[in-house]
Design an enzyme around this catalytic site. Structure first.
Site, mmCIF file in Angstrom:
data_model
loop_
_atom_site.group_PDB
_atom_site.id
_atom_site.type_symbol
_atom_site.label_atom_id
_atom_site.label_comp_id
_atom_site.label_asym_id
_atom_site.label_seq_id
_atom_site.Cartn_x
_atom_site.Cartn_y
_atom_site.Cartn_z
ATOM 1 N N GLY A 252 0.775 -1.238 0.000
ATOM 2 C CA GLY A 252 0.000 0.000 0.000
ATOM 3 C C GLY A 252 0.803 1.283 0.000
ATOM 4 N N GLU A 289 4.709 -6.281 1.911
ATOM 5 C CA GLU A 289 4.242 -6.759 0.600
ATOM 6 C C GLU A 289 4.095 -5.602 -0.390
ATOM 7 O OE1 GLU A 289 0.464 -8.548 1.450
ATOM 8 O OE2 GLU A 289 1.325 -10.200 2.575
ATOM 9 N N PRO A 290 5.167 -4.904 -0.694
ATOM 10 C CA PRO A 290 5.029 -3.752 -1.581
ATOM 11 C C PRO A 290 4.911 -4.154 -3.045
ATOM 12 C CG PRO A 290 7.318 -4.106 -1.079
ATOM 13 C CD PRO A 290 6.558 -5.153 -0.299
ATOM 14 N N GLY A 291 4.093 -3.441 -3.771
ATOM 15 C CA GLY A 291 4.017 -3.610 -5.221
ATOM 16 C C GLY A 291 4.283 -2.265 -5.875
ATOM 17 N N ARG A 292 3.261 -1.411 -5.778
ATOM 18 C CA ARG A 292 3.283 -0.124 -6.481
ATOM 19 C C ARG A 292 4.546 0.704 -6.202
ATOM 20 N NH1 ARG A 292 -1.633 2.457 -7.601
ATOM 21 N NH2 ARG A 292 -2.540 1.098 -5.996
ATOM 22 N N TYR A 332 -10.439 3.930 -12.310
ATOM 23 C CA TYR A 332 -10.358 4.667 -11.030
ATOM 24 C C TYR A 332 -10.290 6.181 -11.242
ATOM 25 C CZ TYR A 332 -8.186 0.122 -9.837
ATOM 26 O OH TYR A 332 -7.885 -1.204 -9.689
ATOM 27 N N CYS A 371 -13.733 1.000 -28.532
ATOM 28 C CA CYS A 371 -15.099 1.488 -28.762
ATOM 29 C C CYS A 371 -15.855 1.649 -27.449
ATOM 30 C CB CYS A 371 -15.824 0.545 -29.706
ATOM 31 S SG CYS A 371 -14.967 0.453 -31.273
ATOM 32 N N TYR A 400 0.211 -2.176 -11.984
ATOM 33 C CA TYR A 400 -1.200 -2.322 -12.367
ATOM 34 C C TYR A 400 -1.453 -1.766 -13.772
ATOM 35 C CZ TYR A 400 -1.164 -3.186 -7.406
ATOM 36 O OH TYR A 400 -0.848 -3.678 -6.172
HETATM 37 N N1 LLP Z 1 -0.796 -7.244 -0.350
HETATM 38 C C1 LLP Z 1 -2.085 -7.485 -0.596
HETATM 39 C C2 LLP Z 1 -2.779 -8.506 0.212
HETATM 40 C C3 LLP Z 1 -2.756 -6.784 -1.602
HETATM 41 O O1 LLP Z 1 -4.033 -7.048 -1.844
HETATM 42 C C4 LLP Z 1 -2.062 -5.806 -2.354
HETATM 43 C C5 LLP Z 1 -2.739 -5.056 -3.408
HETATM 44 C C6 LLP Z 1 -0.696 -5.591 -2.074
HETATM 45 C C7 LLP Z 1 -0.105 -6.315 -1.050
HETATM 46 C C8 LLP Z 1 0.149 -4.611 -2.824
HETATM 47 O O2 LLP Z 1 -0.274 -3.301 -2.696
HETATM 48 P P1 LLP Z 1 0.642 -2.121 -3.269
HETATM 49 O O3 LLP Z 1 1.912 -2.107 -2.476
HETATM 50 O O4 LLP Z 1 0.878 -2.363 -4.702
HETATM 51 O O5 LLP Z 1 -0.162 -0.886 -3.054
HETATM 52 N N2 LLP Z 1 -5.362 -2.110 -9.210
HETATM 53 C C9 LLP Z 1 -5.251 -1.075 -8.189
HETATM 54 C C10 LLP Z 1 -4.507 -1.542 -6.966
HETATM 55 C C11 LLP Z 1 -5.092 -2.771 -6.317
HETATM 56 C C12 LLP Z 1 -4.283 -3.262 -5.161
HETATM 57 C C13 LLP Z 1 -4.719 -4.633 -4.772
HETATM 58 N N3 LLP Z 1 -3.962 -5.204 -3.695
HETATM 59 C C14 LLP Z 1 -4.600 0.143 -8.817
HETATM 60 O O6 LLP Z 1 -4.292 0.106 -10.000
HETATM 61 O O7 LLP Z 1 -4.426 1.157 -8.149
#
Ligand code: LLP
Length: 449
Positions: A252, A289-292, A332, A371, A400
């Site tokens: 997050g 658990e970082p992604g973004r 979004y 379209c 994403y």
């Molecule tokens: N851990 C869990 C359990 C999650 O559900 C998520 C994201 C993450 C970690 C990673 O979160 P991050 O660090 O990337 O914020 N499609 C949306 C974002 C959906 C996130 C879903 N879960 C977007 O494009 O903003």
């Protein structure tokens, strides 16, 4: 921040600037890979990872990269080689993690709807059997099912309970997960009852607490609140004889869609580390658990302007990428900075923002070929004057972006490329028309009784 920068264009008298990914001009990348294509910068990705691990060093966390943000095998491999584990939410993501060489002992497995087949697959891979790997359990029924399958296979796995701390992450309602009404996890008030009921199961050993309250979270306060609630819970559980060895804080952390929009990773760490440092010294293991925050600004989407069209008061730049390639603006109303990859020096962007305060910009809608009226990247966005053939970069698209791309309107999925200095690798081939129909070529009659 990242390695997508404008430099004087050498092919010009000096009046133009050209966007480069590391050492490669974007135009060169587009020539080699075609458009639309996702471009990732290796240096940016690894710098973000190092910045995160440095900021959180006092907690010595296992960083489990959230594959859902960008699952490309080469990206997973780079992070895995740097020491990361993986956060997976499906059998497909676990398959990717293993294919990228990341052992199941470094994987955490969340998700509200794990199927029996997926649970078996994870147990067979050894997930939760050793190391810090865990099943992150989201409901009572799911726990019973994992325990049942583990018992049948005579396996033992470790698990964390995903609790819902009822904290408002103040983010888009589609990506807010930590409030009471969300489908994720178990309400924190139910956690003790959960442990009393299941906390002594010999096959699925509950030894952790998992949090993930939303994404992106642009302030540190929701983390502080949820960590405080989790540590209070850990103490209450300890008083009842349950030992919690692992706290998984989820993901997050924000990313800069606009320059300086997000707290730095050091700022998140400054808020979180003091709450946990003493517990870590006493043996608590931390998972992130970082992604973004790792991958968003490590990637851009390159797209070519096909046509400029005026309609009433409006001007449209119609691009070869659409909502099928990058869904976030449509789904979004997300802001992504967009800028032409080659422009005059007076239009060189010193920062990325909604309001660029540069003379001579003209409002334009940047749209795709799909379209649907919802197929847009930007509405009335002030941009340098655009022409047919211009190459645009859509920034902060690494997370994403490709992960949510589809083949809507029968568009083959775009290519993905990884830039390392002045070299480029195609890390996912552009799909062909044949790929589009490959699974439909030979219908298989299924005989029913
Ligand atoms: N851990 C869990 C359990 C999650 O559900 C998520 C994201 C993450 C970690 C990673 O979160 P991050 O660090 O990337 O914020 N499609 C949306 C974002 C959906 C996130 C879903 N879960 C977007 O494009 O903003």
């Amino acid at each position: 921040m990242d390695h997508f920068v404008y430099r004087p264009d050498r092919h010009d008298g000096g009046d133009h600037v050209a966007m480069h990914c590391e050492q490669l001009p974007a135009e060169e990348i587009a020539r080699l890979a075609g458009t639309p294509c996702y471009v990732y910068s290796k240096a940016t990705l690894l710098e973000h990872y190092q910045r995160l691990t440095a900021a959180f060093a006092p907690l010595a966390p296992l960083v489990c990269y959230s594959i859902k943000s960008c699952g490309n095998l080469s990206i997973c491999k780079l992070l895995g080689e740097a020491g990361a584990g993986m956060d997976v939410v499906s059998g497909g993501e676990l398959y990717r993690a293993l294919a990228a060489g990341v052992p199941a002992s470094r994987c955490v497995y969340a998700g509200v709807g794990k199927t029996d087949a997926e649970i078996e697959q994870a147990l067979d891979a050894g997930l939760g059997a050793s190391g810090l790997g865990l099943f992150n359990v989201e409901s009572e029924e799911e726990f019973e099912n994992i325990a049942r399958i583990a018992r049948r296979k005579n396996a033992v796995c470790n698990a964390a309970l995903r609790v819902n701390p009822d904290v408002d992450p103040k983010t888009h309602r589609y990506t807010s997960t930590g409030k009471k009404e969300s489908k994720f996890g178990v309400d924190i008030e139910r956690a003790k009852a959960f442990f009393r009921r299941f906390g002594r199961d010999p096959h699925c050993r509950l030894c952790g607490i998992h949090l993930h309250i939303g994404s992106p979270i642009y302030t540190t306060q929701p983390y502080v609140e949820s960590v405080q609630k989790a540590t209070a819970l850990i103490d209450e559980l300890a008083a009842e004889g349950f030992t919690i060895t692992t706290l998984d804080l989820g993901g997050g952390f924000g990313a800069d869609y606009e320059t300086d929009q997000s707290p730095t990773l050091a700022a998140y760490a400054d808020a979180i580390v003091p709450l946990l440092a003493a517990r870590v010294l006493r043996g608590l293991k931390i998972i992130l658990e970082p992604g973004r925050t790792l991958v968003a600004n490590a990637g851009v989407l390159l797209t070519r302007v096909l046509y400029i069209k005026t309609s009433g008061e409006k001007t449209f730049a119609i691009c070869d990428a659409g909502m099928n390639d990058l869904l976030r603006p449509s789904l979004y109303q997300a802001f992504h900075f967009i800028w032409p990859c080659r422009t005059t020096a007076s239009f060189a962007p010193a920062r990325r923002a909604k309001d660029m305060a540069i003379d001579g910009l003209l409002p334009i809608d940047v749209v795709g070929p799909i379209c649907e009226s919802g197929d847009f990247f930007a509405v009335d966005r002030p941009l340098p004057p655009l022409r047919r053939g211009d190459l645009l970069a859509i920034y902060t698209a690494g997370a994403y972006g490709m992960a949510m791309a589809s083949r809507y309107n029968s568009t083959p999925l775009p290519a993905e490329v990884l830039v390392d200095g002045s070299t480029l690798a195609i890390v996912r081939k552009r799909e062909s028309y044949e790929d589009l129909i490959a699974h439909e070529r030979s219908p298989e009659p299924v005989v029913t009784g």
